[in-house]
Design a protein around this motif. Structure first.
Motif, PDB file in Angstrom:
ATOM      1  N   CYS B  51      12.479  -1.521  -4.606  1.00 44.12           N
ATOM      2  CA  CYS B  51      11.264  -1.268  -5.391  1.00 44.12           C
ATOM      3  C   CYS B  51      11.045  -0.761  -6.931  1.00 44.12           C
ATOM      4  O   CYS B  51      11.679  -1.032  -7.493  1.00 44.12           O
ATOM      5  CB  CYS B  51      11.189   0.209  -4.659  1.00 44.12           C
ATOM      6  SG  CYS B  51       9.475   1.217  -5.701  1.00 44.12           S
ATOM      7  N   PRO B  52       9.252  -1.563  -7.042  1.00 42.16           N
ATOM      8  CA  PRO B  52       9.505  -1.799  -8.129  1.00 42.16           C
ATOM      9  C   PRO B  52       8.662  -0.332  -8.832  1.00 42.16           C
ATOM     10  O   PRO B  52       8.127  -1.072 -10.245  1.00 42.16           O
ATOM     11  CB  PRO B  52       8.170  -2.773  -8.340  1.00 42.16           C
ATOM     12  CG  PRO B  52       7.188  -2.382  -7.377  1.00 42.16           C
ATOM     13  CD  PRO B  52       8.528  -1.968  -5.626  1.00 42.16           C
ATOM     14  N   TYR B  53       8.258   0.227  -8.013  1.00 43.20           N
ATOM     15  CA  TYR B  53       8.286   1.059  -8.796  1.00 43.20           C
ATOM     16  C   TYR B  53       8.628   2.630  -9.789  1.00 43.20           C
ATOM     17  O   TYR B  53       9.079   1.990 -10.880  1.00 43.20           O
ATOM     18  CB  TYR B  53       7.414   1.998  -8.236  1.00 43.20           C
ATOM     19  CG  TYR B  53       6.157   2.492  -7.375  1.00 43.20           C
ATOM     20  CD1 TYR B  53       5.054   2.198  -8.248  1.00 43.20           C
ATOM     21  CD2 TYR B  53       5.917   1.504  -6.466  1.00 43.20           C
ATOM     22  CE1 TYR B  53       3.391   2.104  -8.091  1.00 43.20           C
ATOM     23  CE2 TYR B  53       4.559   0.754  -5.779  1.00 43.20           C
ATOM     24  CZ  TYR B  53       3.451   0.339  -6.681  1.00 43.20           C
ATOM     25  OH  TYR B  53       2.269   0.589  -6.840  1.00 43.20           O
ATOM     26  N   VAL B  62      11.031  -6.643   3.029  1.00 45.22           N
ATOM     27  CA  VAL B  62       9.382  -7.674   2.822  1.00 45.22           C
ATOM     28  C   VAL B  62       8.884  -8.500   3.475  1.00 45.22           C
ATOM     29  O   VAL B  62       9.880  -9.308   4.100  1.00 45.22           O
ATOM     30  CB  VAL B  62       9.737  -8.048   1.157  1.00 45.22           C
ATOM     31  CG1 VAL B  62       7.607  -8.669   1.327  1.00 45.22           C
ATOM     32  CG2 VAL B  62       9.366  -7.560  -0.015  1.00 45.22           C
ATOM     33  N   VAL B  69       3.143 -11.629   2.463  1.00 44.76           N
ATOM     34  CA  VAL B  69       3.178  -9.958   2.400  1.00 44.76           C
ATOM     35  C   VAL B  69       2.014  -9.636   3.655  1.00 44.76           C
ATOM     36  O   VAL B  69       1.518  -9.731   3.135  1.00 44.76           O
ATOM     37  CB  VAL B  69       3.283  -9.229   1.233  1.00 44.76           C
ATOM     38  CG1 VAL B  69       3.753  -8.005   1.328  1.00 44.76           C
ATOM     39  CG2 VAL B  69       4.627 -10.513   0.588  1.00 44.76           C
ATOM     40  N   ILE B  72       5.471  -3.635   3.875  1.00 48.28           N
ATOM     41  CA  ILE B  72       6.819  -3.253   2.940  1.00 48.28           C
ATOM     42  C   ILE B  72       7.509  -2.221   3.249  1.00 48.28           C
ATOM     43  O   ILE B  72       6.929  -1.394   3.418  1.00 48.28           O
ATOM     44  CB  ILE B  72       6.780  -3.484   1.699  1.00 48.28           C
ATOM     45  CG1 ILE B  72       6.017  -5.337   1.151  1.00 48.28           C
ATOM     46  CG2 ILE B  72       7.480  -2.547   0.846  1.00 48.28           C
ATOM     47  CD1 ILE B  72       5.799  -5.109  -0.326  1.00 48.28           C
ATOM     48  N   PRO B  87       5.196   7.975  -1.482  1.00 46.50           N
ATOM     49  CA  PRO B  87       3.687   6.876  -0.902  1.00 46.50           C
ATOM     50  C   PRO B  87       3.362   5.965  -1.624  1.00 46.50           C
ATOM     51  O   PRO B  87       2.870   4.994  -1.125  1.00 46.50           O
ATOM     52  CB  PRO B  87       3.108   8.173  -1.593  1.00 46.50           C
ATOM     53  CG  PRO B  87       3.947   9.269  -1.428  1.00 46.50           C
ATOM     54  CD  PRO B  87       5.457   9.541  -1.529  1.00 46.50           C
ATOM     55  N   LYS B  88       4.089   5.549  -2.973  1.00 42.36           N
ATOM     56  CA  LYS B  88       4.051   4.824  -4.133  1.00 42.36           C
ATOM     57  C   LYS B  88       5.080   3.919  -3.421  1.00 42.36           C
ATOM     58  O   LYS B  88       3.866   2.006  -3.217  1.00 42.36           O
ATOM     59  CB  LYS B  88       4.585   4.663  -5.687  1.00 42.36           C
ATOM     60  CG  LYS B  88       3.592   6.095  -6.323  1.00 42.36           C
ATOM     61  CD  LYS B  88       3.797   6.019  -7.823  1.00 42.36           C
ATOM     62  CE  LYS B  88       5.376   6.449  -8.394  1.00 42.36           C
ATOM     63  NZ  LYS B  88       4.831   7.851  -7.947  1.00 42.36           N
ATOM     64  N   ALA B  91       3.188   2.021  -0.360  1.00 40.03           N
ATOM     65  CA  ALA B  91       1.992   1.313  -0.762  1.00 40.03           C
ATOM     66  C   ALA B  91       1.892   0.222  -1.219  1.00 40.03           C
ATOM     67  O   ALA B  91       1.580  -0.828  -1.408  1.00 40.03           O
ATOM     68  CB  ALA B  91       1.093   2.197  -1.981  1.00 40.03           C
ATOM     69  N   SER B  92       3.016  -0.366  -1.815  1.00 37.54           N
ATOM     70  CA  SER B  92       4.032  -1.499  -2.493  1.00 37.54           C
ATOM     71  C   SER B  92       2.447  -2.620  -1.755  1.00 37.54           C
ATOM     72  O   SER B  92       2.776  -3.788  -2.612  1.00 37.54           O
ATOM     73  CB  SER B  92       4.448  -1.359  -2.907  1.00 37.54           C
ATOM     74  OG  SER B  92       5.670  -1.708  -1.950  1.00 37.54           O
ATOM     75  N   GLN B  94      -0.178  -3.337  -0.765  1.00 39.63           N
ATOM     76  CA  GLN B  94      -1.624  -3.398  -1.471  1.00 39.63           C
ATOM     77  C   GLN B  94      -1.181  -3.428  -2.799  1.00 39.63           C
ATOM     78  O   GLN B  94      -2.040  -3.778  -3.642  1.00 39.63           O
ATOM     79  CB  GLN B  94      -2.183  -1.867  -0.838  1.00 39.63           C
ATOM     80  CG  GLN B  94      -2.991  -1.479  -0.053  1.00 39.63           C
ATOM     81  CD  GLN B  94      -3.573   0.179  -0.309  1.00 39.63           C
ATOM     82  OE1 GLN B  94      -3.617   0.494  -0.906  1.00 39.63           O
ATOM     83  NE2 GLN B  94      -4.161  -0.193   0.836  1.00 39.63           N
ATOM     84  N   LEU B  95      -0.125  -3.562  -3.583  1.00 34.82           N
ATOM     85  CA  LEU B  95      -0.018  -3.574  -4.860  1.00 34.82           C
ATOM     86  C   LEU B  95       0.109  -5.189  -4.911  1.00 34.82           C
ATOM     87  O   LEU B  95      -1.154  -5.419  -5.501  1.00 34.82           O
ATOM     88  CB  LEU B  95       1.567  -2.976  -6.151  1.00 34.82           C
ATOM     89  CG  LEU B  95       1.552  -4.075  -6.830  1.00 34.82           C
ATOM     90  CD1 LEU B  95       0.795  -2.743  -8.204  1.00 34.82           C
ATOM     91  CD2 LEU B  95       3.832  -3.712  -6.224  1.00 34.82           C
ATOM     92  N   VAL B  96       0.914  -5.554  -3.555  1.00 33.55           N
ATOM     93  CA  VAL B  96       0.998  -7.129  -4.157  1.00 33.55           C
ATOM     94  C   VAL B  96      -0.747  -7.952  -3.537  1.00 33.55           C
ATOM     95  O   VAL B  96      -0.909  -8.851  -3.683  1.00 33.55           O
ATOM     96  CB  VAL B  96       1.712  -7.341  -2.569  1.00 33.55           C
ATOM     97  CG1 VAL B  96       2.181  -9.063  -3.195  1.00 33.55           C
ATOM     98  CG2 VAL B  96       2.697  -6.765  -3.513  1.00 33.55           C
ATOM     99  N   ASN B  98      -3.474  -5.947  -2.885  1.00 37.15           N
ATOM    100  CA  ASN B  98      -5.004  -5.345  -2.919  1.00 37.15           C
ATOM    101  C   ASN B  98      -5.643  -6.894  -3.488  1.00 37.15           C
ATOM    102  O   ASN B  98      -5.922  -7.710  -4.558  1.00 37.15           O
ATOM    103  CB  ASN B  98      -4.966  -4.429  -3.897  1.00 37.15           C
ATOM    104  CG  ASN B  98      -5.148  -4.247  -5.407  1.00 37.15           C
ATOM    105  OD1 ASN B  98      -6.245  -4.762  -5.667  1.00 37.15           O
ATOM    106  ND2 ASN B  98      -4.513  -4.572  -5.979  1.00 37.15           N
ATOM    107  N   ARG B 101      -6.516  -7.586  -7.436  1.00 34.51           N
ATOM    108  CA  ARG B 101      -5.393  -7.826  -8.044  1.00 34.51           C
ATOM    109  C   ARG B 101      -6.046  -8.587  -8.831  1.00 34.51           C
ATOM    110  O   ARG B 101      -7.238  -9.653  -8.451  1.00 34.51           O
ATOM    111  CB  ARG B 101      -4.462  -8.161  -7.349  1.00 34.51           C
ATOM    112  CG  ARG B 101      -3.396  -8.926  -7.861  1.00 34.51           C
ATOM    113  CD  ARG B 101      -1.954  -8.802  -7.219  1.00 34.51           C
ATOM    114  NE  ARG B 101      -1.587  -9.721  -7.747  1.00 34.51           N
ATOM    115  CZ  ARG B 101      -0.006  -9.991  -7.230  1.00 34.51           C
ATOM    116  NH1 ARG B 101       0.128 -10.095  -6.229  1.00 34.51           N
ATOM    117  NH2 ARG B 101       0.675 -11.136  -8.594  1.00 34.51           N
TER     118      ARG B 101
END
Lengths: 898, 189
Positions: B51-53, B62, B69, B72, B87-88, B91-92, B94-96, B98, B101
């Protein structure tokens, strides 16, 4: 992390673990299910409090009083773990007779230098048995270094160097009194220092009732000893103060007295907030250290290689820092390869020199003075995430060029267009001469590499897909930037360009130009350069040599690539291993999961108890063994005693578990290393509505202040004007957002879950100020005014401190003003000023003074007038709350700055 | 009346028969739901990640389909997180993926009022030139006592705590060799 489930009691203080590190919190839950008691000490009632046995609300910034009272309780009631304390800590060590305590000097230790605003630490040294105190030149800190003044140590944030061990003490000719009765013994000094930290003082300072203190003290002491262990957990609620490092030191003293260090279910767990924030400290993108906590050289202190070697560790000192020369030479060989030779001191002269503090806040101020031309932002959003957002944005408008590398158009990339200063009219887009490059970044799924998580464990993430569009990893961008810079300088004959041109800068790349991250990891790990093993990876930092026959970019990471295997990618499922899970990832040093775990066994090497068995001496096999990699020379018997004068690891006895400390002991009293005192002492935050009840000295006399017109403070304590900003604010995070929002406010799910900036206030404060739940409030500090939605909640407890009610306001700091994110709002960090901890140069963000009024804030010029009107009413000048020494008859206000 | 519906398909009966007493599981699925297949089942490959958070370091899996992707999820193998994500982390994807972006390089010229598009390689070359020029202009060889400094105070950097160790290593190495010392990251904050 998993080890928390072994604890019998867990104190979470300075952290909202259940919301900010929810997945790690499962181990607290697990401990609780097994019967552990969990206590949450925090200004706010949160989900951590809701799932704890008890929540104890505390006034922000008063933690040293609470923990100091705990120390006093342990000492007065003789509840310390005697065998552990005598054998493993420096309790019995005798301190120089020249040492004077804050109890003697009304809030100052001996050695304070008014002119420099910092301490000379000479009088804090251990007494020596050869008649001379150990400040005799040459006996501490190496042959050439002598005693470095706290002032320069602070400037270079020398505290960070202790990320992997304590400072040097060459001699161990210490005097000890194992009866702990000598008045100059650490034990007796500790008793005297905390004598006034009573439960009543806790009530009068922290706003914590005597019964709540008693509950905490009993819980912690009843759950410590041979059979039981207590763990402490903290996060930035402890670090972001002007004496943050001392908050953690206080907990360390508690844990050493109770025998909880190096044992399962014990220790002090730091919960860090970014995927590789530990890694970016170990392999630092920080000004003051080189990889592996080696110092960056300082002009005047480390002008020559010999100066430098003497300062980082010498052969006579005990413990593993005696081999610092091998770590430094291997690093220089990794960077400058064949160009680094014994004749040119391994290219030591290629390293740039520090000449003061060059931290992010000093750099921001240098931008305002037009001294910085170019700035790279790499996944960081200072316009929202750093203290004093206004200063950050103003500073960036002075740059010639700015490179923003991020996923999204963060506020730091667009401040010139839609920042709050554009709205207020302070800045005009057309007048901002900054050239801005926005270069999109690759995500973790689009590149391979390792993160180091909060417990020092490296975990490899594998690339899953190619980055889209122009998105690039930092690995590729910086490799490419370096390649182009070297090309531009290729024909240079200027000596200053040699470090760039001689740099080893050749990594294999794939068809997209992406460098092989594993090749970089191999360089970090280090290699044999000569002999039979030439080219082979090192398997341990103990193989490093100072003769140029090894290289290695970060000695503490050596072993992660042992035998050419990427151990960070080790993935044996947890369910197929014991709780320690040594075959998942790789933890530095040497894949060790609990540091100083030799202390989990008694001096003879046997587990303190069956229940807390972890690492022990196997006499038959003649080696240490257990559930973890023993943190000790593997075959050093408990009975081993070094010959007098032996240096290095062999200088430590078989029962000296703290192997990175120069005397092998856990330090209750820190004769070196801490720049603002050998013992934690309570000082009030930089701005506080409360006068220091313990000393005339109001705030940390060694803290770093910046008296400037754009960095004003509220008057503190009883000073006139303090009532203009009568409330305490404290900033925090939410589960659904990530720091300044760059990785969360652009995501639809997370934005929907937490759409809007709000402030948490108690019903009592709401009534006092006429605030309505769901309505708007304007919060004003001496720096800025912002608006937030109001949440009236009993989670905020008004605290009574010496008969006066103190209201605290909670502010999540994730939002910023811009036009690109899905959700935006005023930034809580705009309220903050810049005042720093002297050890590590970290700002105080967890306690500040403010006012709160109903309604939205004005816009434009009116907003500036509102802030100015408050400043004027409070009478804030550049020196307000910035005097370093206060309340001493002989002290004169510091009039520097302006 | 639908001829396929019988007494046995009455909701209450379905709930009792399937053991789904609260009516939140199989008893209330529609034909449409029953025909759905999770994206995780149709993925081409599953890649282990982290996880990147925050710094807990939860394991992620993944799921990739057609070079993209698609999902995740938490990695049950991880001894730290045991398959869980917050939750973060959840949601990752969507980080990739969204839509907001930023995928293209952009340039804002001095005094400019808006972004302009720019070729990535042009932008990188311009940054390299500015790096060299600023370094030259702000170079300090010695301090006032003649002691070596060999540095530039004209180039600074902030960031690294969200990056990989290998990335931080190259950043520190390059900047140090260039004499740029004002390198900082979130660890100072």
């Amino acid at each position: 992390m998993q080890d928390l489930s072994n604890a019998d009691c867990i104190v979470i203080q300075g952290s909202n673990m259940a919301e900010c590190h929810p997945v790690a919190y499962q181990w607290v839950t697990e401990a609780r299910l097994k019967g552990a008691r969990v206590i949450h000490v925090d200004p706010r009632f949160t989900r951590t409090s809701a799932t704890a046995d008890k929540h104890i609300p505390i006034r922000a910034g008063s933690d040293v009083v609470l923990l100091g009272a705990l120390i006093k309780y342990i000492l007065d009631n003789e509840l310390y773990f005697k065998e552990y304390v005598v054998a493993y800590t420096n309790a019995a060590t005798i301190v120089s007779e020249k040492f004077q305590d804050t109890e003697d000097l009304d809030g100052l230790f001996s050695g304070y230098d008014d002119e420099k605003g910092s301490y000379s630490q000479e009088t804090w040294a251990y007494a020596s048995n050869d008649g001379a105190d150990d400040e005799t030149p040459g006996t501490i800190g190496g042959p050439a270094a002598g005693h470095e003044h706290g002032h320069t140590k602070s400037e270079r944030a020398a505290g960070d160097e202790h990320g992997s061990g304590g400072p040097a003490l060459e001699h161990a000719k210490v005097l000890r009194d194992e009866t702990l009765q000598d008045p100059n013994s650490v034990f007796q000094i500790l008793k005297k220092h905390y004598a006034r930290y009573t439960p009543e003082m806790v009530a009068d300072t922290c706003g914590i009732g005597v019964d709540d203190f008693e509950y905490l003290a009993r819980s912690v002491t009843e759950n410590s000893g041979r059979e039981r262990t207590t763990a402490f957990v903290y996060a930035v609620g402890w670090t972001q103060h002007t004496l943050g490092a001392q908050f953690i030191r206080t907990a360390a003293i508690v844990q050493l007295l109770l025998g909880n260090m190096g044992r399962p279910g014990g220790g002090i767990m730091a919960l860090r907030g970014h995927a590789s924030i530990q890694g970016s400290t170990d392999i630092p993108t920080l000004y003051n250290i080189l990889p592996g906590y080696l110092a960056m050289p300082v002009a005047g202190l480390h002008d020559t290689w010999d100066d430098y070697l003497g300062a980082i560790g010498n052969k006579e000192q005990k413990g593993f820092w005696a081999n610092a020369d091998t770590y430094a030479v291997s690093l220089l060989k990794a960077w400058w390869g064949k160009a680094a030779t014994a004749e040119n001191d391994w290219c030591f002269d290629y390293l740039p020199r520090l000449s003061g503090a060059h931290g992010t806040y000093q750099t921001t101020m240098a931008m305002l003075d037009d001294q910085v031309e170019g700035y790279f932002l790499l996944g960081q959003n200072p316009a929202v995430g750093s203290a004093h957002g206004r200063m950050q944005r103003q500073a960036m408008s002075h740059l010639k060029w700015l490179v923003v590398r991020d996923f999204n158009m963060i506020e730091s990339a667009t401040f010139w267009k839609d920042g709050p200063e554009i709205a207020s009219g302070e800045l005009k887009t057309e007048d901002i001469g900054t050239e801005v490059f926005f270069l999109p970044a690759a995500a973790h799924t689009e590149k391979s590499g390792s993160f180091t998580q909060t417990q020092r464990m490296l975990q490899w993430h594998h690339q899953a897909v190619e980055p889209p569009g122009d998105c690039q990893s930092e690995l590729q961008f910086f490799y490419e930037l370096g390649r182009r810079v070297r090309e531009l300088l290729a024909d240079s004959t200027d000596e200053r360009d040699r470090p760039l041109l001689d740099l080893t800068w050749d990594y294999p790349t794939d068809e997209h130009g992406e460098p092989d991250a594993e090749a970089v990891l191999a360089e970090v790990n280090g290699r044999h350069l000569t002999g039979d093993k030439a080219g082979e990876p090192l398997s341990s930092y103990t193989e490093m040599k100072a003769d140029g026959s090894t290289d290695g970019g970060c000695w503490i990471y050596t072993g992660v690539y042992a035998d050419g295997v990427n151990h960070a990618a080790a993935r044996k499922p947890g369910r197929e291993q014991d709780l320690t899970a040594l075959d998942w990832g790789w933890a530095w040093p040497a894949n060790r999961r609990i540091l100083y775990n030799r202390a989990s066994a008694d001096p003879e090497g046997n587990p303190w108890s069956e229940r807390k068995r972890y690492v022990w001496w196997d006499a038959e096999a003649g080696k240490w063994t257990g559930h973890d990699v023993p943190d000790f020379v593997p075959d050093k018997a408990p009975s081993y005693r070094p010959e007098p004068g032996t240096g290095g690891p062999a200088g430590l006895a078989g029962d000296d578990p703290f192997v990175m400390q120069a005397d092998g002991k856990g330090w209750l009293f820190a004769p070196k290393g801490m720049l603002d005192g050998p013992l934690p002492t309570h000082y009030e935050p930089q701005e506080s509505p409360v006068s220091n009840p313990l000393y005339a000295q109001q705030s940390n006399p060694a803290r770093k202040v910046f008296p400037r017109k754009d960095n004003l403070w509220s008057p503190s304590g009883d000073a006139p004007g303090a009532d203009v900003y009568p409330y305490v604010f404290t900033t925090y995070r939410l589960t659904e957002h990530h720091t300044a929002g760059g990785m969360s406010r652009w995501l639809p799910y997370l934005s929907e879950l937490q759409p809007e900036f709000f402030c948490e206030v108690s019903p009592e404060l709401a009534a006092e100020r006429g605030l309505e739940n769901g309505g708007w409030a304007t919060i004003v500090s001496a720096r800025a005014a912002i608006e937030a939605r109001v949440m009236v909640t009993e989670r905020m407890t008004p605290l009574v401190v010496r008969g006066r009610t103190i209201h605290q306001i909670g502010l999540p700091y994730h939002w910023g003003v811009g036009s690109n994110a899905i959700v935006s709002g005023d930034a809580a960090n705009d309220l903050l000023g810049v005042a720093l901890d002297p050890n590590v140069q970290i700002q105080e963000s967890k306690a500040g003074s403010c006012d709160i009024v109903p309604g939205r804030r004005p816009a434009g010029d009116e907003l500036l007038r509102l802030v100015a009107e408050y400043q004027s009413r409070a009478g804030s000048t550049v020196m307000t709350s910035n005097e370093l020494r206060t309340g001493h008859p002989e002290s004169t206000p510091d009039t520097r700055g302006g | 009346m639908d001829p396929k519906k019988t007494f046995l398909s009455w909701p209450v009966v379905r709930q009792v028969r399937s053991g789904d007493f609260l009516g939140r599981g199989p008893a209330v699925t529609s034909a449409h739901t029953r025909e759905l297949t999770p994206r995780t089942a149709t993925a081409d490959k599953v890649v282990q990640s982290v996880c990147p958070y925050c710094a807990v370091g939860c394991g992620q899996r993944v799921f990739v389909k057609d070079g993209r992707v698609v999902q995740i999820e938490g990695d049950p193998d991880s001894p730290v997180s045991r398959g869980r994500l917050c939750p973060k982390g959840s949601a990752s994807e969507q980080l990739v993926n969204n839509p907001g972006r930023q995928r293209k390089a952009l340039y804002r010229r001095p005094g400019g009022t808006d972004w302009e598009s720019i070729e990535l390689s042009t932008a990188v070359e311009m940054v390299a030139q500015r790096f060299v020029e600023s370094r030259r202009r702000t170079w300090q060889d010695h301090d006032e006592h003649g002691r070596p400094l060999r540095r530039t105070m004209g180039i600074a950097s902030l960031g690294g705590a969200t990056l990989d160790n290998e990335e931080n290593y190259l950043i520190k190495k390059l900047f140090t060799a260039a004499g740029a010392i004002q390198i900082e990251n979130q660890a100072r904050i």
